[in-house]
Write an enzyme that holds these catalytic residues in place. Structure first.
Site, PDB file in Angstrom:
ATOM      1  N   HIS A  48       4.262  -2.991 -22.780  1.00 37.57           N
ATOM      2  CA  HIS A  48       3.257  -3.953 -22.329  1.00 37.57           C
ATOM      3  C   HIS A  48       2.570  -3.945 -20.681  1.00 37.57           C
ATOM      4  O   HIS A  48       1.633  -3.835 -20.708  1.00 37.57           O
ATOM      5  CB  HIS A  48       3.955  -5.382 -22.311  1.00 37.57           C
ATOM      6  CG  HIS A  48       2.859  -6.597 -21.740  1.00 37.57           C
ATOM      7  ND1 HIS A  48       1.903  -6.949 -22.547  1.00 37.57           N
ATOM      8  CD2 HIS A  48       2.924  -7.327 -20.723  1.00 37.57           C
ATOM      9  CE1 HIS A  48       1.317  -8.067 -21.901  1.00 37.57           C
ATOM     10  NE2 HIS A  48       1.829  -8.298 -20.984  1.00 37.57           N
ATOM     11  N   LYS A  87       4.083 -17.638  -9.834  1.00 42.09           N
ATOM     12  CA  LYS A  87       3.787 -17.998 -11.441  1.00 42.09           C
ATOM     13  C   LYS A  87       4.120 -19.372 -11.543  1.00 42.09           C
ATOM     14  O   LYS A  87       3.570 -20.229 -12.234  1.00 42.09           O
ATOM     15  CB  LYS A  87       4.811 -17.183 -12.293  1.00 42.09           C
ATOM     16  CG  LYS A  87       4.813 -17.593 -13.754  1.00 42.09           C
ATOM     17  CD  LYS A  87       4.355 -16.801 -14.935  1.00 42.09           C
ATOM     18  CE  LYS A  87       4.021 -17.525 -16.170  1.00 42.09           C
ATOM     19  NZ  LYS A  87       4.391 -16.413 -17.432  1.00 42.09           N
ATOM     20  N   ARG A 113      13.985 -31.474 -32.801  1.00 43.11           N
ATOM     21  CA  ARG A 113      13.102 -31.813 -31.900  1.00 43.11           C
ATOM     22  C   ARG A 113      13.286 -31.489 -30.271  1.00 43.11           C
ATOM     23  O   ARG A 113      12.494 -32.043 -29.542  1.00 43.11           O
ATOM     24  CB  ARG A 113      12.736 -33.085 -31.954  1.00 43.11           C
ATOM     25  CG  ARG A 113      12.194 -33.538 -33.463  1.00 43.11           C
ATOM     26  CD  ARG A 113      11.389 -34.878 -33.527  1.00 43.11           C
ATOM     27  NE  ARG A 113      11.142 -35.162 -34.910  1.00 43.11           N
ATOM     28  CZ  ARG A 113      11.648 -35.778 -35.897  1.00 43.11           C
ATOM     29  NH1 ARG A 113      12.963 -35.903 -35.289  1.00 43.11           N
ATOM     30  NH2 ARG A 113      11.317 -35.740 -36.936  1.00 43.11           N
ATOM     31  N   GLU A 146       3.314  -5.873 -13.811  1.00 38.22           N
ATOM     32  CA  GLU A 146       2.975  -7.254 -13.619  1.00 38.22           C
ATOM     33  C   GLU A 146       3.265  -7.979 -12.023  1.00 38.22           C
ATOM     34  O   GLU A 146       2.622  -8.765 -11.690  1.00 38.22           O
ATOM     35  CB  GLU A 146       3.875  -8.117 -14.558  1.00 38.22           C
ATOM     36  CG  GLU A 146       3.626  -7.925 -16.114  1.00 38.22           C
ATOM     37  CD  GLU A 146       2.737  -8.636 -16.564  1.00 38.22           C
ATOM     38  OE1 GLU A 146       1.867  -9.312 -15.991  1.00 38.22           O
ATOM     39  OE2 GLU A 146       2.229  -8.551 -17.804  1.00 38.22           O
ATOM     40  N   GLU A 202      -2.360 -24.383 -19.942  1.00 35.93           N
ATOM     41  CA  GLU A 202      -3.536 -23.560 -19.769  1.00 35.93           C
ATOM     42  C   GLU A 202      -5.060 -24.334 -20.199  1.00 35.93           C
ATOM     43  O   GLU A 202      -5.788 -23.948 -21.040  1.00 35.93           O
ATOM     44  CB  GLU A 202      -3.381 -22.292 -20.780  1.00 35.93           C
ATOM     45  CG  GLU A 202      -3.945 -21.092 -20.442  1.00 35.93           C
ATOM     46  CD  GLU A 202      -3.436 -20.092 -21.036  1.00 35.93           C
ATOM     47  OE1 GLU A 202      -2.508 -20.255 -21.843  1.00 35.93           O
ATOM     48  OE2 GLU A 202      -4.175 -18.970 -20.830  1.00 35.93           O
ATOM     49  N   HIS A 205      -4.396  -5.955 -23.897  1.00 38.36           N
ATOM     50  CA  HIS A 205      -3.747  -6.461 -25.408  1.00 38.36           C
ATOM     51  C   HIS A 205      -4.624  -5.574 -26.406  1.00 38.36           C
ATOM     52  O   HIS A 205      -4.163  -5.311 -27.496  1.00 38.36           O
ATOM     53  CB  HIS A 205      -4.169  -7.817 -25.561  1.00 38.36           C
ATOM     54  CG  HIS A 205      -3.323  -8.744 -24.993  1.00 38.36           C
ATOM     55  ND1 HIS A 205      -3.790 -10.139 -24.385  1.00 38.36           N
ATOM     56  CD2 HIS A 205      -1.924  -8.527 -24.761  1.00 38.36           C
ATOM     57  CE1 HIS A 205      -2.606 -10.602 -24.030  1.00 38.36           C
ATOM     58  NE2 HIS A 205      -1.535  -9.792 -23.967  1.00 38.36           N
ATOM     59  N   HIS A 226      -5.194  -8.183 -18.892  1.00 37.74           N
ATOM     60  CA  HIS A 226      -4.784  -8.497 -20.356  1.00 37.74           C
ATOM     61  C   HIS A 226      -5.709  -8.406 -21.194  1.00 37.74           C
ATOM     62  O   HIS A 226      -5.336  -7.922 -22.415  1.00 37.74           O
ATOM     63  CB  HIS A 226      -4.012  -9.793 -20.027  1.00 37.74           C
ATOM     64  CG  HIS A 226      -2.708  -9.826 -19.633  1.00 37.74           C
ATOM     65  ND1 HIS A 226      -2.618  -9.310 -18.057  1.00 37.74           N
ATOM     66  CD2 HIS A 226      -1.298  -9.813 -20.300  1.00 37.74           C
ATOM     67  CE1 HIS A 226      -1.152  -9.294 -18.143  1.00 37.74           C
ATOM     68  NE2 HIS A 226      -0.526  -9.742 -19.048  1.00 37.74           N
ATOM     69  N   ASN A 233      -4.045 -13.603 -16.661  1.00 42.66           N
ATOM     70  CA  ASN A 233      -4.603 -12.669 -17.650  1.00 42.66           C
ATOM     71  C   ASN A 233      -5.362 -11.537 -17.069  1.00 42.66           C
ATOM     72  O   ASN A 233      -5.765 -10.478 -17.770  1.00 42.66           O
ATOM     73  CB  ASN A 233      -5.542 -13.450 -18.670  1.00 42.66           C
ATOM     74  CG  ASN A 233      -4.912 -14.277 -19.611  1.00 42.66           C
ATOM     75  OD1 ASN A 233      -3.579 -14.034 -19.861  1.00 42.66           O
ATOM     76  ND2 ASN A 233      -5.324 -15.426 -19.974  1.00 42.66           N
ATOM     77  N   LYS A 254       6.273 -21.057 -21.996  1.00 44.82           N
ATOM     78  CA  LYS A 254       5.505 -20.506 -23.283  1.00 44.82           C
ATOM     79  C   LYS A 254       6.602 -19.771 -23.900  1.00 44.82           C
ATOM     80  O   LYS A 254       7.340 -18.797 -23.617  1.00 44.82           O
ATOM     81  CB  LYS A 254       4.421 -19.587 -23.059  1.00 44.82           C
ATOM     82  CG  LYS A 254       3.114 -20.022 -22.592  1.00 44.82           C
ATOM     83  CD  LYS A 254       2.122 -19.103 -22.867  1.00 44.82           C
ATOM     84  CE  LYS A 254       0.788 -19.431 -22.054  1.00 44.82           C
ATOM     85  NZ  LYS A 254      -0.223 -18.336 -22.270  1.00 44.82           N
ATOM     86  N   ARG A 259      -4.443 -21.037 -14.966  1.00 44.18           N
ATOM     87  CA  ARG A 259      -3.420 -20.207 -15.656  1.00 44.18           C
ATOM     88  C   ARG A 259      -4.148 -18.919 -16.260  1.00 44.18           C
ATOM     89  O   ARG A 259      -3.602 -17.922 -16.296  1.00 44.18           O
ATOM     90  CB  ARG A 259      -2.779 -20.750 -16.863  1.00 44.18           C
ATOM     91  CG  ARG A 259      -1.302 -20.381 -16.840  1.00 44.18           C
ATOM     92  CD  ARG A 259      -0.452 -21.154 -17.658  1.00 44.18           C
ATOM     93  NE  ARG A 259       0.688 -20.320 -18.350  1.00 44.18           N
ATOM     94  CZ  ARG A 259       1.893 -20.895 -18.784  1.00 44.18           C
ATOM     95  NH1 ARG A 259       1.969 -22.134 -18.758  1.00 44.18           N
ATOM     96  NH2 ARG A 259       2.937 -19.966 -19.042  1.00 44.18           N
TER      97      ARG A 259
END
Ligand SMILES: NC(=O)c1ccc[n+]([C@@H]2O[C@H](COP(=O)([O-])OP(=O)(O)OC[C@H]3O[C@@H](n4cnc5c(N)ncnc54)[C@H](O)[C@@H]3O)[C@@H](O)[C@H]2O)c1
Ligand SMILES: [Zn+2]
Length: 335
Positions: free
Chosen positions: A237, A199, A93, A157, A209, A225, A221, A218, A115, A214
């Protein structure tokens, strides 16, 4: 690390090649400071972000974790960071972990924000958590062994941060493009420092988010994506995001949110950074189709982060499909 009370037993998760290139000094440094060190490696590439690797690492950890107090050191790019961070989040955990990112992209983006995730055959990052590292340690010296394409991958980025919220950073990148492309550590350090700060600030204000802040990360993106989904193997990417930023800027221009002059400056900066200028034989229809499966392109109500000036963006809903298509077509391959 000693002051962070992480435990005494460092488990370094990395790729064999990184261990070879930079791992010895990391392990020696840890040992010199009184930590025991165990190294666990995995193959390179996105395919390692899998449930198989998660359980393989966990089983290795269990066998080792007798009378130990382990913490994880994620030593690699985004793949290692996401996988090792996820293992840290779920093993017992949650055990402490730190990020020591080794790619430019990981230093300015993926290592920061907590993340962590692995992929499923059905899609990327489908199993994950928000789990913050206790420390992110970025040493630009590690980037000396990165190829030029990987540097450009990170630059996409980096300039994104400038476009969404920091005109000074945008200027800096624009003016130092040549040194950045040559991976000059002095300028890289400046950029890593400023991007990390941006960031971290955004994530601190909207960790999970839920507050919409946040979302601005994107920028580029949604289309990015879709490009990756349409042609995953051709683009890195950052390259897909660069094209996504071009399309989003063109959309913003068509919707009169940004002046033609500022839009042109963004397009030019992306070219100066030697990022892709056109789609590579990908048909617009395929991208539009793929976009329907993107979670940022929800239901009927599409949603885009669009640019209103250098350093400012806004979220726009219900962009007419005609505008999206026209913006995409502007970057179709020349016949
Ligand atoms: N968690 C997040 O917020 C977040 C954000 C963006 C991207 N990501 C994830 O990050 C991943 C991509 O990360 P990446 O671009 O760092 O790719 P990566 O981790 O696959 O690294 C790219 C390649 O560079 C090599 N490499 C790493 N460091 C090196 C060095 N110093 N010298 C020479 N070679 C080196 C690696 O071995 C690998 O082959 C994706 O899985 C993406 O989903 C996560
Ligand atoms: Zn990204």
């Amino acid at each position: 690390l000693r002051t962070l009370d992480l435990g005494r037993d460092a488990v370094v998760v990395t790729h064999p090649c990184l261990l070879e290139m930079h791992g010895r000094s990391l392990c020696a440094g840890l040992r010199k400071n009184g930590f025991s060190v165990k190294v666990m490696t995995m193959p390179e590439g996105e395919r390692s972000k899998s449930s198989q690797q998660v359980f393989r690492l966990i089983n290795e950890l269990v066998a080792y974790d007798i009378k130990k107090k382990p913490f994880i050191v994620a030593f690699g790019g985004g793949v290692v960071g996401d996988l090792a961070g996820f293992v840290a989040a779920v093993y017992k955990r949650g055990i402490p972990y730190i990020q020591v990112p080794t790619t430019f992209l990981a230093q300015i983006d993926s290592a920061i924000g907590g993340k962590v995730a692995v992929d499923l055959p059905a899609g990327k990052n489908l199993v994950g958590a928000f789990y913050q590292p206790r420390l992110v340690f970025s040493d630009v010296g590690l980037l000396s062994t990165l190829g030029r394409r990987q540097i450009k991958n990170g630059l996409a980025e980096a300039i994104k941060y400038g476009i969404i919220c920091d005109p000074l950073l945008f200027n800096y990148i624009e003016q130092n493009a040549k040194s950045l492309l040559a991976a000059d550590p002095k300028v890289l350090r400046e950029v890593v420092f400023h991007c990390s700060r941006i960031k971290a600030r955004i994530v601190m204000n909207d960790e999970k988010e839920t507050r919409g802040m946040r979302t601005i990360l994107n920028f580029g993106h949604t289309i990015g994506h879709a490009i990756e989904a349409a042609n995953r193997f051709r683009y890195y990417h950052g390259e897909a995001v660069a094209l996504g930023m071009r399309v989003a800027t063109e959309m913003s221009c068509k919707l009169k949110l940004i002046s033609a002059q500022d839009a042109a400056r963004i397009q030019k900066a992306l070219s100066t950074l030697q990022l892709p200028e056109r789609f590579d034989k990908i048909v617009v229809r395929k991208i539009l189709q793929a976009m329907r499966h993107d979670k940022k392109f929800q239901g009927k109500k599409n949603r885009f982060v669009l640019v209103t000036g250098i350093g400012s963006v806004k979220v726009v809903e219900d962009v007419p499909p005609r505008t999206i298509q026209a913006a995409l077509r502007a970057f179709q391959p020349k016949r």
